[in-house]
Write a protein that holds these residues in place. Structure first.
Motif, PDB file in Angstrom:
ATOM      1  N   UNK A  56       0.670  -1.205  -0.146  1.00 29.71           N
ATOM      2  CA  UNK A  56      -0.149  -0.021  -0.161  1.00 29.71           C
ATOM      3  C   UNK A  56       0.969   1.540  -0.025  1.00 29.71           C
ATOM      4  N   UNK A  57       1.846   1.178   0.742  1.00 31.61           N
ATOM      5  CA  UNK A  57       2.894   2.193   0.793  1.00 31.61           C
ATOM      6  C   UNK A  57       3.109   2.916  -0.341  1.00 31.61           C
ATOM      7  N   UNK A  58       3.915   1.710  -1.457  1.00 33.24           N
ATOM      8  CA  UNK A  58       4.727   1.779  -2.301  1.00 33.24           C
ATOM      9  C   UNK A  58       3.474   2.514  -3.630  1.00 33.24           C
ATOM     10  N   UNK A  59       2.485   2.200  -3.647  1.00 34.55           N
ATOM     11  CA  UNK A  59       1.247   2.020  -4.483  1.00 34.55           C
ATOM     12  C   UNK A  59       0.559   3.056  -4.321  1.00 34.55           C
ATOM     13  N   UNK A  63       5.030   9.470  -1.819  1.00 39.35           N
ATOM     14  CA  UNK A  63       6.112   9.984  -1.391  1.00 39.35           C
ATOM     15  C   UNK A  63       5.733  11.133  -1.107  1.00 39.35           C
ATOM     16  N   UNK A  64       5.722  11.922  -1.396  1.00 35.93           N
ATOM     17  CA  UNK A  64       5.689  13.866  -0.896  1.00 35.93           C
ATOM     18  C   UNK A  64       4.915  14.307   0.432  1.00 35.93           C
ATOM     19  N   UNK A  65       4.277  12.839   0.764  1.00 33.75           N
ATOM     20  CA  UNK A  65       3.318  13.713   1.383  1.00 33.75           C
ATOM     21  C   UNK A  65       4.544  12.834   3.071  1.00 33.75           C
ATOM     22  N   UNK A  66       4.428  13.718   4.290  1.00 33.11           N
ATOM     23  CA  UNK A  66       5.260  14.249   5.158  1.00 33.11           C
ATOM     24  C   UNK A  66       4.865  13.040   6.056  1.00 33.11           C
ATOM     25  N   UNK A  67       4.605  12.119   6.257  1.00 33.27           N
ATOM     26  CA  UNK A  67       3.826  11.366   7.235  1.00 33.27           C
ATOM     27  C   UNK A  67       4.528  10.193   7.843  1.00 33.27           C
ATOM     28  N   UNK A  68       5.501  10.071   9.334  1.00 33.43           N
ATOM     29  CA  UNK A  68       6.011   8.667   9.729  1.00 33.43           C
ATOM     30  C   UNK A  68       4.818   7.340   9.453  1.00 33.43           C
ATOM     31  N   UNK A  69       5.657   6.603   8.794  1.00 30.20           N
ATOM     32  CA  UNK A  69       5.573   4.891   8.531  1.00 30.20           C
ATOM     33  C   UNK A  69       5.431   3.840   9.407  1.00 30.20           C
ATOM     34  N   UNK A  70       4.676   3.308   9.943  1.00 34.85           N
ATOM     35  CA  UNK A  70       4.467   2.263  10.845  1.00 34.85           C
ATOM     36  C   UNK A  70       4.426   1.102   9.851  1.00 34.85           C
ATOM     37  N   UNK A  71       5.415   0.671   9.925  1.00 34.50           N
ATOM     38  CA  UNK A  71       5.846  -0.261   7.848  1.00 34.50           C
ATOM     39  C   UNK A  71       5.069  -1.951   8.886  1.00 34.50           C
ATOM     40  N   UNK A  95      14.586  -3.317   3.229  1.00 34.33           N
ATOM     41  CA  UNK A  95      13.491  -2.987   2.424  1.00 34.33           C
ATOM     42  C   UNK A  95      12.845  -2.105   3.142  1.00 34.33           C
ATOM     43  N   UNK A  96      13.070  -2.335   4.152  1.00 35.74           N
ATOM     44  CA  UNK A  96      11.916  -1.487   5.270  1.00 35.74           C
ATOM     45  C   UNK A  96      12.737  -0.267   5.527  1.00 35.74           C
ATOM     46  N   UNK A  97      14.188   0.374   5.051  1.00 34.99           N
ATOM     47  CA  UNK A  97      14.970   1.590   5.900  1.00 34.99           C
ATOM     48  C   UNK A  97      14.837   1.576   4.359  1.00 34.99           C
ATOM     49  N   UNK A  98      14.713   1.103   3.056  1.00 33.94           N
ATOM     50  CA  UNK A  98      14.093   2.103   1.932  1.00 33.94           C
ATOM     51  C   UNK A  98      13.486   2.852   1.598  1.00 33.94           C
ATOM     52  N   UNK A  99      12.155   2.013   2.628  1.00 32.97           N
ATOM     53  CA  UNK A  99      10.778   2.665   2.259  1.00 32.97           C
ATOM     54  C   UNK A  99      11.122   3.714   3.725  1.00 32.97           C
ATOM     55  N   UNK A 100      11.761   3.813   4.735  1.00 34.39           N
ATOM     56  CA  UNK A 100      12.320   4.973   5.498  1.00 34.39           C
ATOM     57  C   UNK A 100      11.275   4.771   6.511  1.00 34.39           C
ATOM     58  N   UNK A 101      10.817   3.692   6.862  1.00 35.95           N
ATOM     59  CA  UNK A 101       9.332   3.215   7.658  1.00 35.95           C
ATOM     60  C   UNK A 101      10.326   3.323   9.120  1.00 35.95           C
ATOM     61  N   UNK A 102       9.664   4.474  10.200  1.00 38.15           N
ATOM     62  CA  UNK A 102       9.672   5.016  11.318  1.00 38.15           C
ATOM     63  C   UNK A 102       9.949   4.039  12.058  1.00 38.15           C
ATOM     64  N   UNK A 103       8.969   2.951  12.256  1.00 38.26           N
ATOM     65  CA  UNK A 103       8.234   1.481  12.795  1.00 38.26           C
ATOM     66  C   UNK A 103       8.238   0.685  12.425  1.00 38.26           C
ATOM     67  N   UNK A 104       8.722  -0.471  12.700  1.00 45.18           N
ATOM     68  CA  UNK A 104       8.572  -1.872  12.144  1.00 45.18           C
ATOM     69  C   UNK A 104       7.202  -2.858  12.634  1.00 45.18           C
TER      70      UNK A 104
END
Ligand code: R5P
Length: 256
Positions: A56-59, A63-71, A95-104
Motif C-alpha cells: 500500500x505504501x509503494x502503490x 511519497x511527498x506526504x510527510x507522515x511517519x510510517x509504521x510498516x 527494504x524497510x529502510x529503503x521505504x524510510x519506515x519509522x517503526x516496524x
C-alpha cells in the motif's frame, strides 16, 4: 531510534495517534479500505503516523506526504484459514529502510500454536532494529481462543517488552491500568471491530485515562459514516486531553 520514535509519539504531548490501515495484509479488501489510497488521502493529515504494508505504501501513498510510517512486517496467513497465528517476517530490514519506515510492526500470538515462532521472530526483529536504530512495535494479536482480559494482555505485553519491543499495541480491557503498569514500554490500543461512535470514543478515552500513550485505530475510523469527524475527535482525546463527554460534543459538532 529516538528520532524515529519521536515521529511516532509526539514529544509535545507524549502521545500518539496512529491510523491503522494494514488490515488487507490478511483480510484482503477490508470494508472501508477497498481503495486504501482514498481512505489515506482523506484521513492522513489528522494522523501522527500511518500503519500499513509496503504494498500500500509503494502503490498508493504519495511519497511527498510527510507522515511517519509504521510498516507491517509480519504476515503470511489469510482469513481463509484457521491458523492465523502462523505468521512469519515478510519484509527485510533493507527494504524497510529503503521505504524510510519509522517503526516496524509485528504481531505476536502468545498462547497460540505459533507462540514460539512469533516470539522468536519478534526477538530477531528487535536485534535488527537495534542494529539500524529502528523501533519495533509488537502487536499482541488475540485469537478466538484467547481471552482479552488484563491477565492475558499483561502477560503478552510484558513478554513483548522483555523481548525488546520499543512499543506495544494491545486491546483495551477492564483493569487496563494493570496492563500498562506492568509493561515497561509505551502501550497503545487497537480500536478493534467497528462499534458505535460513542462507544469507540469512550474506549479511546478510557485507554488514555488508564495510561495508554495513544491509539492505533483503524475500523472505528475508516468504517464510520463520519471518518474525518471520528479521527479528529479521537485526536482531541489523545492530544488535547478532552474527556469522553467533551469529545462526544465535539463529534456532534464536526458531524454536523
Ligand atoms: C490488525 O491486525 C491490524 O494490525 C490493525 O492495525 C489493528 O487491529 C488496529 O486496527 P483496528 O482499530 O481496526 O483494530
Amino acid at each position: 531510534m529516538r528520532n524515529r520514535l519521536a515521529g511516532l509519539i509526539r514529544p509535545e504531548t507524549g502521545r500518539c495517534l496512529m491510523l491503522a490501515v494494514d488490515h488487507g495484509y490478511f483480510q484482503g479488501p477490508t470494508t472501508g479500505l477497498e481503495r486504501p489510497g482514498e481512505a489515506i488521502e482523506l484521513l492522513a493529515e489528522y494522523a501522527d503516523s500511518l500503519m500499513l504494508t509496503r504494498g500500500v505504501l509503494r502503490n498508493v501513498v504519495d511519497p511527498q506526504r510527510r507522515v511517519p510510517i509504521v510498516l507491517r512486517v509480519s504476515g503470511g496467513t489469510s482469513i481463509l484459514r484457521d491458523d492465523l497465528s502462523n505468521e512469519d517476517l515478510t519484509v527485510s530490514m533493507e527494504d524497510a529502510l529503503r521505504l524510510n519506515a519509522s517503526c516496524l510492526a509485528i504481531s505476536i500470538f502468545v498462547g497460540s500454536a505459533s507462540e514460539r515462532t512469533s516470539l522468536t521472530n519478534l526477538a530477531k526483529l528487535c536485534d535488527r532494529g537495534q542494529k539500524y536504530g529502528v523501533p519495533i512495535l509488537a502487536v499482541t494479536a488475540v485469537g478466538r481462543e484467547m481471552a482479552r482480559d488484563a491477565r492475558y494482555l499483561s502477560l503478552a505485553c510484558r513478554i513483548a517488552a522483555e523481548l525488546g519491543a520499543q512499543v506495544v499495541k494491545t486491546y483495551y480491557c477492564e483493569e487496563f491500568e494493570k496492563v500498562v503498569n506492568s509493561c515497561p514500554v509505551p502501550v497503545v490500543i487497537a480500536g478493534g471491530k467497528k462499534i458505535e461512535e460513542r462507544a469507540a470514543i469512550e474506549l479511546a478515552y478510557r485507554a488514555i485515562s488508564a495510561g495508554a500513550v495513544g491509539v492505533d485505530m483503524g475500523r472505528n475510523i475508516f468504517q464510520s459514516k463520519w471518518p474525518v469527524s471520528m479521527i479528529r475527535t479521537v485526536r482531541s482525546i489523545v492530544h488535547e486531553g478532552k474527556s469522553d463527554a467533551e469529545a462526544w460534543e465535539l463529534f456532534q459538532e464536526l458531524k454536523g
